[in-house]
Design an enzyme around this catalytic site. Structure first.
Site, PDB file in Angstrom:
ATOM      1  N   ILE A  79      -6.233 -10.696   3.147  1.00  0.00           N
ATOM      2  CA  ILE A  79      -5.994 -10.445   1.930  1.00  0.00           C
ATOM      3  C   ILE A  79      -7.216  -9.408   1.403  1.00  0.00           C
ATOM      4  CG2 ILE A  79      -6.072 -11.092  -0.643  1.00  0.00           C
ATOM      5  CD1 ILE A  79      -5.006 -13.966   0.408  1.00  0.00           C
ATOM      6  N   ILE A  99      13.053   3.599   6.820  1.00  0.00           N
ATOM      7  CA  ILE A  99      13.711   3.748   5.508  1.00  0.00           C
ATOM      8  C   ILE A  99      14.728   4.957   6.198  1.00  0.00           C
ATOM      9  CG2 ILE A  99      13.701   4.747   3.280  1.00  0.00           C
ATOM     10  CD1 ILE A  99      10.851   4.058   3.003  1.00  0.00           C
ATOM     11  N   PHE A 101       8.497   2.690  -5.140  1.00  0.00           N
ATOM     12  CA  PHE A 101       7.412   1.517  -5.138  1.00  0.00           C
ATOM     13  C   PHE A 101       7.419   0.898  -3.849  1.00  0.00           C
ATOM     14  CE2 PHE A 101       5.452   1.891  -9.352  1.00  0.00           C
ATOM     15  CZ  PHE A 101       6.380   3.094  -9.693  1.00  0.00           C
ATOM     16  N   LYS A 118       2.131  13.753  -1.384  1.00  0.00           N
ATOM     17  CA  LYS A 118       3.428  13.506  -1.925  1.00  0.00           C
ATOM     18  C   LYS A 118       3.638  14.320  -3.279  1.00  0.00           C
ATOM     19  CE  LYS A 118       5.236  10.789   0.733  1.00  0.00           C
ATOM     20  NZ  LYS A 118       6.567  10.651   1.440  1.00  0.00           N
ATOM     21  N   SER A 169       6.673   8.811  -3.868  1.00  0.00           N
ATOM     22  CA  SER A 169       5.809   7.591  -3.805  1.00  0.00           C
ATOM     23  C   SER A 169       5.205   7.463  -5.263  1.00  0.00           C
ATOM     24  CB  SER A 169       4.812   7.714  -2.821  1.00  0.00           C
ATOM     25  OG  SER A 169       4.060   6.475  -3.083  1.00  0.00           O
ATOM     26  N   ASP A 185      13.960  13.400  14.404  1.00  0.00           N
ATOM     27  CA  ASP A 185      13.025  12.614  14.498  1.00  0.00           C
ATOM     28  C   ASP A 185      12.332  12.809  15.759  1.00  0.00           C
ATOM     29  OD1 ASP A 185      12.549   9.507  13.001  1.00  0.00           O
ATOM     30  OD2 ASP A 185      11.172  10.217  14.599  1.00  0.00           O
ATOM     31  N   TYR A 222      -2.951  10.319   0.815  1.00  0.00           N
ATOM     32  CA  TYR A 222      -1.134  10.127   0.864  1.00  0.00           C
ATOM     33  C   TYR A 222      -0.753  10.403  -0.359  1.00  0.00           C
ATOM     34  CZ  TYR A 222       2.875   7.739   0.961  1.00  0.00           C
ATOM     35  OH  TYR A 222       4.407   7.202   0.927  1.00  0.00           O
TER      36      TYR A 222
HETATM   37  N1  UFG Z   1      -2.484  -5.865   1.965  1.00  0.00           N
HETATM   38  C1  UFG Z   1      -3.251  -7.031   2.165  1.00  0.00           C
HETATM   39  N2  UFG Z   1      -3.334  -7.151   3.530  1.00  0.00           N
HETATM   40  C2  UFG Z   1      -2.789  -6.654   4.554  1.00  0.00           C
HETATM   41  C3  UFG Z   1      -1.796  -5.423   4.085  1.00  0.00           C
HETATM   42  C4  UFG Z   1      -1.794  -5.212   2.856  1.00  0.00           C
HETATM   43  O1  UFG Z   1      -3.841  -7.702   1.144  1.00  0.00           O
HETATM   44  O2  UFG Z   1      -2.939  -6.982   5.538  1.00  0.00           O
HETATM   45  C5  UFG Z   1      -2.346  -5.483   0.503  1.00  0.00           C
HETATM   46  C6  UFG Z   1      -2.724  -4.130   0.001  1.00  0.00           C
HETATM   47  O3  UFG Z   1      -3.925  -4.111  -0.196  1.00  0.00           O
HETATM   48  C7  UFG Z   1      -1.900  -3.831  -1.135  1.00  0.00           C
HETATM   49  C8  UFG Z   1      -0.480  -4.757  -1.028  1.00  0.00           C
HETATM   50  O4  UFG Z   1      -0.800  -5.664   0.237  1.00  0.00           O
HETATM   51  O5  UFG Z   1      -2.387  -4.336  -2.284  1.00  0.00           O
HETATM   52  C9  UFG Z   1       0.678  -3.895  -0.554  1.00  0.00           C
HETATM   53  O6  UFG Z   1       0.073  -3.230   0.564  1.00  0.00           O
HETATM   54  P1  UFG Z   1       0.955  -2.296   1.788  1.00  0.00           P
HETATM   55  O7  UFG Z   1       0.300  -1.789   2.475  1.00  0.00           O
HETATM   56  O8  UFG Z   1       2.281  -3.239   2.034  1.00  0.00           O
HETATM   57  O9  UFG Z   1       1.642  -1.340   0.704  1.00  0.00           O
HETATM   58  P2  UFG Z   1       0.915  -0.117  -0.336  1.00  0.00           P
HETATM   59  O10 UFG Z   1       0.907  -0.931  -1.457  1.00  0.00           O
HETATM   60  O11 UFG Z   1      -0.446   0.398   0.160  1.00  0.00           O
HETATM   61  O12 UFG Z   1       2.139   1.026  -0.593  1.00  0.00           O
HETATM   62  C10 UFG Z   1       1.709   2.223  -0.598  1.00  0.00           C
HETATM   63  C11 UFG Z   1       2.352   2.926  -1.669  1.00  0.00           C
HETATM   64  C12 UFG Z   1       3.625   3.190  -1.479  1.00  0.00           C
HETATM   65  C13 UFG Z   1       3.988   3.923  -0.303  1.00  0.00           C
HETATM   66  C14 UFG Z   1       3.070   2.781   0.740  1.00  0.00           C
HETATM   67  C15 UFG Z   1       3.225   3.617   2.075  1.00  0.00           C
HETATM   68  O13 UFG Z   1       2.275   2.163  -2.887  1.00  0.00           O
HETATM   69  O14 UFG Z   1       4.753   3.884  -2.174  1.00  0.00           O
HETATM   70  O15 UFG Z   1       1.996   2.897   0.526  1.00  0.00           O
HETATM   71  O16 UFG Z   1       2.833   2.821   3.131  1.00  0.00           O
HETATM   72  F1  UFG Z   1       5.224   3.987   0.145  1.00  0.00           F
END
Ligand code: UFG
Length: 329
Positions: free
Chosen positions: A207, A13, A169, A145, A117, A32, A141
């Protein structure tokens, strides 16, 4: 004064933000430690390698480049990891951020934009989630935040440090110019993992659970394009620089997609089969997160351009196809 310190500006980001600042007449000064960031992205302004808790480095940067504001993208961001290693999250995301803020106060820098977040809300009691929704994070996490948001509230009152907390989000997609993209190490985020599967780099996408209380049993998320996210920061910056008050804003598209729907959209975008299998739930995942971003639209004048996941996916796929190894040489 057009200098903006972008802490964590070599990450996913932060790097898109640095590009956006530079395109809009600001000078992004990137700090960084490159633990997760990529040096190749640090081409939009001066770059300093180091940590946000290094007070002497910060003082050196601030004396060389008087900054109008600080943007902070240097948090650890893996929900699953935060469940297993909370100390790591509280140390970096809270303690190191506190050190950065103390340094800002000492140097009389009074504008701060914080990457917060939707994780701060926890399991929603109603969707779409508005900013005054109860805040009961269900993972370290999200708690880290929320703690910083609370610190910022106190710093505003005590020291006049003005701040805007942007509650993202699910950030997704890539720079439409194709110059920057999403490359985490390790990668844990859904869309890049799906696209790596499309590229044949992984045998299947896992999944995480299909027994959630959602129509198809998989978790629902609200995906927001990285460029729209950067635009929101720009508007937040302009708000602070014109002397308006700070606050908290959700950033999302008010539309939820289940994990299975995301996979389907990726199958159409890539024309690849993308094998998927259902595995155990990942601890710390709320079932549904959907944003109301009306406050950001009203107060900041924010208007996202990429409002559907198909368009977001397209930009992500273009970058992954052209950079199958990410930023690795
Ligand atoms: N997921 C899978 N399989 C995977 C990876 C993710 O099914 O291999 C699912 C997760 O369980 C979740 C959705 O896909 O339901 C999205 O997962 P992400 O890991 O891509 O992102 P998150 O929803 O965990 O995001 C969260 C917070 C954000 C934050 C982010 C930081 O909602 O605000 O983590 O990584 F910024």
């Amino acid at each position: 004064m057009k200098n903006v310190l972008v802490v964590g500006g070599a990450g996913y980001i932060g790097s898109h933000m640095a590009k956006c600042l530079s395109a809009n007449g600001y000078v992004p000064i990137v700090l960084d430690n490159l633990d997760h960031g990529s040096r190749q992205t640090t081409k939009f302004g001066p770059f300093f390698e180091g940590s946000m808790n290094d007070a002497s480095l910060l003082q050196k940067i601030f004396s060389e480049y008087p900054v109008a504001a600080v943007m902070h993208f240097a948090a650890f961001c893996y929900v699953g990891e935060s469940m297993k290693q909370p100390a790591k999250y509280y140390q970096n995301n809270v303690v190191n951020t506190l050190a950065l803020l103390e340094c800002m106060v000492e140097e009389n820098i009074s504008n701060f934009i914080f990457s917060s977040s939707c994780s701060i809300y926890g399991e929603p009691v109603e969707t779409p989630i508005t900013e005054d929704h109860p805040k009961k994070p269900i993972n370290p996490y999200g708690r880290s935040k929320l703690m910083v948001e609370q610190i910022l509230h106190d710093f505003r009152q005590a020291y006049g440090l003005e701040s805007i907390c942007l509650r993202y989000f699910n950030a997704a997609g890539a720079d439409p110019d194709g110059e920057l993209g999403e490359d985490h190490d390790p990668e844990t985020h859904l869309i890049p993992l799906i696209l790596k599967t499309a590229l044949g780099q992984r045998p299947h996408i896992d999944i995480f659970g299909d027994d959630y209380p959602t129509p198809d049993g998989t978790c629902i998320r609200d995906y927001i394009h990285i460029e729209d996210l950067a635009q929101a920061h720009l508007l937040a910056l302009e708000r602070l620089l014109t002397g308006l008050s700070g606050g908290q804003y959700n950033l999302g598209n008010a539309t939820g997609y289940s994990v299975k729907q995301v996979i389907e959209i990726a199958r159409s975008a890539t024309n690849e089969e993308i094998p998927a299998r259902v595995v155990e739930r990942r601890p710390g995942d709320p079932a549904v997160l959907i944003s109301s971003s009306e406050k950001a639209m009203k107060d900041l004048g924010w208007k996202p351009k990429f409002t559907d996941l198909e368009a977001i996916m397209e930009t992500a796929w273009t970058w992954h196809k052209n950079n199958p190894n990410g930023y690795a040489p």
